[in-house]
Design a protein around this motif. Structure first.
Motif, PDB file in Angstrom:
ATOM      1  N   VAL A 114     -17.509  -1.626 -34.311  1.00  0.00           N
ATOM      2  CA  VAL A 114     -17.429  -0.181 -34.062  1.00  0.00           C
ATOM      3  C   VAL A 114     -16.028   0.191 -33.576  1.00  0.00           C
ATOM      4  O   VAL A 114     -15.437   1.186 -34.021  1.00  0.00           O
ATOM      5  N   ILE A 115     -15.502  -0.629 -32.669  1.00  0.00           N
ATOM      6  CA  ILE A 115     -14.165  -0.360 -32.134  1.00  0.00           C
ATOM      7  C   ILE A 115     -13.126  -0.435 -33.246  1.00  0.00           C
ATOM      8  O   ILE A 115     -12.226   0.410 -33.343  1.00  0.00           O
ATOM      9  N   SER A 116     -13.226  -1.453 -34.108  1.00  0.00           N
ATOM     10  CA  SER A 116     -12.262  -1.611 -35.202  1.00  0.00           C
ATOM     11  C   SER A 116     -12.305  -0.417 -36.140  1.00  0.00           C
ATOM     12  O   SER A 116     -11.269   0.070 -36.616  1.00  0.00           O
ATOM     13  N   GLU A 117     -13.514   0.077 -36.404  1.00  0.00           N
ATOM     14  CA  GLU A 117     -13.642   1.241 -37.268  1.00  0.00           C
ATOM     15  C   GLU A 117     -13.006   2.471 -36.625  1.00  0.00           C
ATOM     16  O   GLU A 117     -12.311   3.251 -37.284  1.00  0.00           O
ATOM     17  N   ALA A 177     -24.876 -12.590 -26.220  1.00  0.00           N
ATOM     18  CA  ALA A 177     -23.690 -11.851 -25.756  1.00  0.00           C
ATOM     19  C   ALA A 177     -22.630 -11.817 -26.846  1.00  0.00           C
ATOM     20  O   ALA A 177     -21.946 -10.804 -27.043  1.00  0.00           O
ATOM     21  N   GLY A 178     -22.474 -12.928 -27.571  1.00  0.00           N
ATOM     22  CA  GLY A 178     -21.491 -12.991 -28.656  1.00  0.00           C
ATOM     23  C   GLY A 178     -21.826 -12.019 -29.772  1.00  0.00           C
ATOM     24  O   GLY A 178     -20.946 -11.345 -30.325  1.00  0.00           O
ATOM     25  N   ARG A 179     -23.133 -11.940 -30.137  1.00  0.00           N
ATOM     26  CA  ARG A 179     -23.537 -10.990 -31.172  1.00  0.00           C
ATOM     27  C   ARG A 179     -23.286  -9.552 -30.729  1.00  0.00           C
ATOM     28  O   ARG A 179     -22.829  -8.705 -31.507  1.00  0.00           O
ATOM     29  N   LEU A 180     -23.586  -9.285 -29.443  1.00  0.00           N
ATOM     30  CA  LEU A 180     -23.362  -7.932 -28.916  1.00  0.00           C
ATOM     31  C   LEU A 180     -21.892  -7.542 -29.009  1.00  0.00           C
ATOM     32  O   LEU A 180     -21.549  -6.447 -29.487  1.00  0.00           O
ATOM     33  N   LEU A 181     -21.012  -8.449 -28.558  1.00  0.00           N
ATOM     34  CA  LEU A 181     -19.582  -8.136 -28.593  1.00  0.00           C
ATOM     35  C   LEU A 181     -19.072  -8.016 -30.022  1.00  0.00           C
ATOM     36  O   LEU A 181     -18.234  -7.161 -30.313  1.00  0.00           O
ATOM     37  N   ALA A 182     -19.563  -8.855 -30.915  1.00  0.00           N
ATOM     38  CA  ALA A 182     -19.124  -8.783 -32.315  1.00  0.00           C
ATOM     39  C   ALA A 182     -19.519  -7.444 -32.930  1.00  0.00           C
ATOM     40  O   ALA A 182     -18.747  -6.828 -33.676  1.00  0.00           O
ATOM     41  N   LEU A 188     -20.251 -18.231 -27.707  1.00  0.00           N
ATOM     42  CA  LEU A 188     -20.532 -19.095 -28.854  1.00  0.00           C
ATOM     43  C   LEU A 188     -21.246 -20.345 -28.382  1.00  0.00           C
ATOM     44  O   LEU A 188     -21.052 -20.808 -27.244  1.00  0.00           O
ATOM     45  N   GLU A 189     -22.071 -20.901 -29.257  1.00  0.00           N
ATOM     46  CA  GLU A 189     -22.689 -22.204 -28.990  1.00  0.00           C
ATOM     47  C   GLU A 189     -22.568 -23.052 -30.243  1.00  0.00           C
ATOM     48  O   GLU A 189     -22.596 -22.545 -31.363  1.00  0.00           O
ATOM     49  N   ARG A 190     -22.400 -24.356 -30.026  1.00  0.00           N
ATOM     50  CA  ARG A 190     -22.206 -25.265 -31.157  1.00  0.00           C
ATOM     51  C   ARG A 190     -23.536 -25.536 -31.859  1.00  0.00           C
ATOM     52  O   ARG A 190     -24.561 -25.745 -31.220  1.00  0.00           O
ATOM     53  N   VAL A 191     -23.467 -25.587 -33.162  1.00  0.00           N
ATOM     54  CA  VAL A 191     -24.608 -25.957 -33.998  1.00  0.00           C
ATOM     55  C   VAL A 191     -24.069 -26.928 -35.047  1.00  0.00           C
ATOM     56  O   VAL A 191     -23.408 -26.506 -36.006  1.00  0.00           O
ATOM     57  N   MET A 236     -11.316  -6.313 -17.644  1.00  0.00           N
ATOM     58  CA  MET A 236     -11.401  -5.554 -18.896  1.00  0.00           C
ATOM     59  C   MET A 236     -11.280  -6.500 -20.081  1.00  0.00           C
ATOM     60  O   MET A 236     -10.434  -7.414 -20.073  1.00  0.00           O
ATOM     61  N   LEU A 237     -12.107  -6.283 -21.073  1.00  0.00           N
ATOM     62  CA  LEU A 237     -12.094  -7.150 -22.241  1.00  0.00           C
ATOM     63  C   LEU A 237     -10.908  -6.826 -23.146  1.00  0.00           C
ATOM     64  O   LEU A 237     -10.573  -5.671 -23.365  1.00  0.00           O
ATOM     65  N   ASP A 238     -10.293  -7.876 -23.667  1.00  0.00           N
ATOM     66  CA  ASP A 238      -9.148  -7.740 -24.558  1.00  0.00           C
ATOM     67  C   ASP A 238      -9.643  -7.473 -25.987  1.00  0.00           C
ATOM     68  O   ASP A 238     -10.393  -8.278 -26.556  1.00  0.00           O
ATOM     69  N   VAL A 239      -9.217  -6.372 -26.586  1.00  0.00           N
ATOM     70  CA  VAL A 239      -9.695  -5.981 -27.912  1.00  0.00           C
ATOM     71  C   VAL A 239      -9.269  -6.997 -28.965  1.00  0.00           C
ATOM     72  O   VAL A 239     -10.027  -7.326 -29.884  1.00  0.00           O
ATOM     73  N   ARG A 240      -8.067  -7.541 -28.847  1.00  0.00           N
ATOM     74  CA  ARG A 240      -7.599  -8.520 -29.833  1.00  0.00           C
ATOM     75  C   ARG A 240      -8.468  -9.771 -29.808  1.00  0.00           C
ATOM     76  O   ARG A 240      -8.800 -10.333 -30.867  1.00  0.00           O
ATOM     77  N   ARG A 241      -8.814 -10.205 -28.615  1.00  0.00           N
ATOM     78  CA  ARG A 241      -9.674 -11.383 -28.502  1.00  0.00           C
ATOM     79  C   ARG A 241     -11.070 -11.081 -29.051  1.00  0.00           C
ATOM     80  O   ARG A 241     -11.705 -11.959 -29.653  1.00  0.00           O
ATOM     81  N   MET A 242     -11.526  -9.848 -28.842  1.00  0.00           N
ATOM     82  CA  MET A 242     -12.819  -9.458 -29.408  1.00  0.00           C
ATOM     83  C   MET A 242     -12.785  -9.516 -30.936  1.00  0.00           C
ATOM     84  O   MET A 242     -13.746  -9.922 -31.583  1.00  0.00           O
ATOM     85  N   GLN A 243     -11.664  -9.141 -31.520  1.00  0.00           N
ATOM     86  CA  GLN A 243     -11.533  -9.200 -32.977  1.00  0.00           C
ATOM     87  C   GLN A 243     -11.517 -10.650 -33.471  1.00  0.00           C
ATOM     88  O   GLN A 243     -12.036 -10.955 -34.547  1.00  0.00           O
ATOM     89  N   VAL A 244     -10.926 -11.544 -32.669  1.00  0.00           N
ATOM     90  CA  VAL A 244     -10.963 -12.975 -33.021  1.00  0.00           C
ATOM     91  C   VAL A 244     -12.403 -13.467 -32.989  1.00  0.00           C
ATOM     92  O   VAL A 244     -12.848 -14.196 -33.899  1.00  0.00           O
ATOM     93  N   LEU A 245     -13.150 -13.102 -31.951  1.00  0.00           N
ATOM     94  CA  LEU A 245     -14.555 -13.494 -31.857  1.00  0.00           C
ATOM     95  C   LEU A 245     -15.333 -12.984 -33.067  1.00  0.00           C
ATOM     96  O   LEU A 245     -16.138 -13.728 -33.654  1.00  0.00           O
ATOM     97  N   ARG A 246     -15.105 -11.743 -33.435  1.00  0.00           N
ATOM     98  CA  ARG A 246     -15.815 -11.183 -34.585  1.00  0.00           C
ATOM     99  C   ARG A 246     -15.507 -11.957 -35.858  1.00  0.00           C
ATOM    100  O   ARG A 246     -16.398 -12.181 -36.702  1.00  0.00           O
ATOM    101  N   ALA A 247     -14.276 -12.380 -36.022  1.00  0.00           N
ATOM    102  CA  ALA A 247     -13.905 -13.172 -37.198  1.00  0.00           C
ATOM    103  C   ALA A 247     -14.652 -14.494 -37.216  1.00  0.00           C
ATOM    104  O   ALA A 247     -15.106 -14.960 -38.277  1.00  0.00           O
TER     105      ALA A 247
END
Length: 309
Positions: free
Chosen positions: A71-74, A61-66, A49-52, A1-12
């Protein structure tokens, strides 16, 4: 199961465009942000994520989760707002159970006050079974029930809050010899034909126990579980009976209502609530409103008590 807090870090990270900027926004160290994203990638089973150059950008996948995280945060924010409204008593639903004679006297007044103070709280209002008044409260199907206190007290975990003592009055045909008296000894009604006004349950128990204490069992020649009908039978001269003061409101002509003594039958009316729910503002407000309505009706009810002194 994905951790919501970590998902919020990814979104940031995705929103700010770098781990360093995300760390500054979140109040973390860049190392802590990287560790959270790495842990989330492990949970997701795919790179996020990938480095640029010196920065990073999201993978598909990162864009999808972000996007999903937004939506989850809202939804979480809406849930927190709704919960705050519920805690404050601004919204919610109360299930209330009552019996007929307290409807126009206690319940109507209390609900009017509750609506003024908590206009968005919805009320589920229903008549209760007089033989088992506490069951719905005990099972959590009702938040509050107005009851005549049962013979053996309340159930475990249910608090009974006293509202008022409602004395029974003798209901006599207007031309009855006892109608000339201000107060009637209950024993004087022993040889009379009786009109029943109560269904089986604690109210009828109060009447029968009082008659037994006066040395007789009433001879019921007619019965009605409706006070207005019972008083109609009395007015027609079919018999006498007992009617509680709250039930005698708006009585019909042709009936004399007199105080009773030796003994005076009294039903004790309570509000029943579960112990763990009293901290809810709307429920507390309804209970306060019921107590206020009971105090407002007290002068009429207590006059019989002063007659005994």
């Amino acid at each position: 199961m994905l951790d919501v807090r970590r998902m919020q870090v990814l979104r940031a990270v995705v929103t700010s465009g770098s781990v360093t900027a995300a760390a500054a926004h979140l109040g973390y160290t860049p190392s802590a942000v990287s560790q959270q994203v790495a842990a989330l990638e492990k949970e997701a089973g795919i790179a996020l994520l990938e480095r640029v150059g010196r920065g990073v950008r999201p993978t598909a996948a990162g864009r999808l989760l972000a996007q999903r995280t937004a939506v989850i945060s809202e939804s979480l924010a809406e849930a927190e707002t709704a919960l705050a409204d519920l805690r404050a008593g601004r919204t919610g639903r109360l299930s209330v159970r009552y019996f007929t004679s307290v409807g126009p006297t206690l319940v109507a007044s209390a609900l009017a006050r509750l609506r003024r103070e908590h206009p968005d709280v919805r009320i589920d209002l229903r008549l209760i079974d007089p033989e088992d008044p506490l069951a719905e409260v005990e099972r959590g199907e009702a938040d509050l029930a107005i009851v005549v206190r049962p013979r053996h007290g309340g159930q475990e975990g249910v608090r009974l809050v006293h509202l008022l003592d409602d004395a029974y009055l003798a209901a006599l045909p207007a031309g009855h010899p006892l109608a000339a008296q201000r107060v009637v000894d209950l024993a004087d009604l022993a040889g009379e034909p009786w009109i029943g006004s109560e269904p089986p349950g604690p109210c009828l128990d109060v009447m029968l126990e009082s008659c037994a204490a006066a040395g007789f069992a009433p001879d019921f020649v007619a019965s009605s579980e409706d006070y207005a009908t019972a008083l109609g039978f009395v007015a027609a001269g079919l018999g006498v009976g007992l009617v509680p003061r709250l039930g005698a409101a708006g009585r019909r002509t042709g009936v004399a209502l007199r105080r009773v003594r030796r003994p005076e039958p009294i039903r004790t009316i309570h509000a029943a609530v579960r112990e763990g729910t009293l901290s809810q503002p709307a429920l507390r407000g309804l209970l306060d409103a019921l107590e206020e309505a009971a105090r407002d009706s007290a002068p009429a009810v207590s006059s019989s008590a002063s007659a005994r002194r």
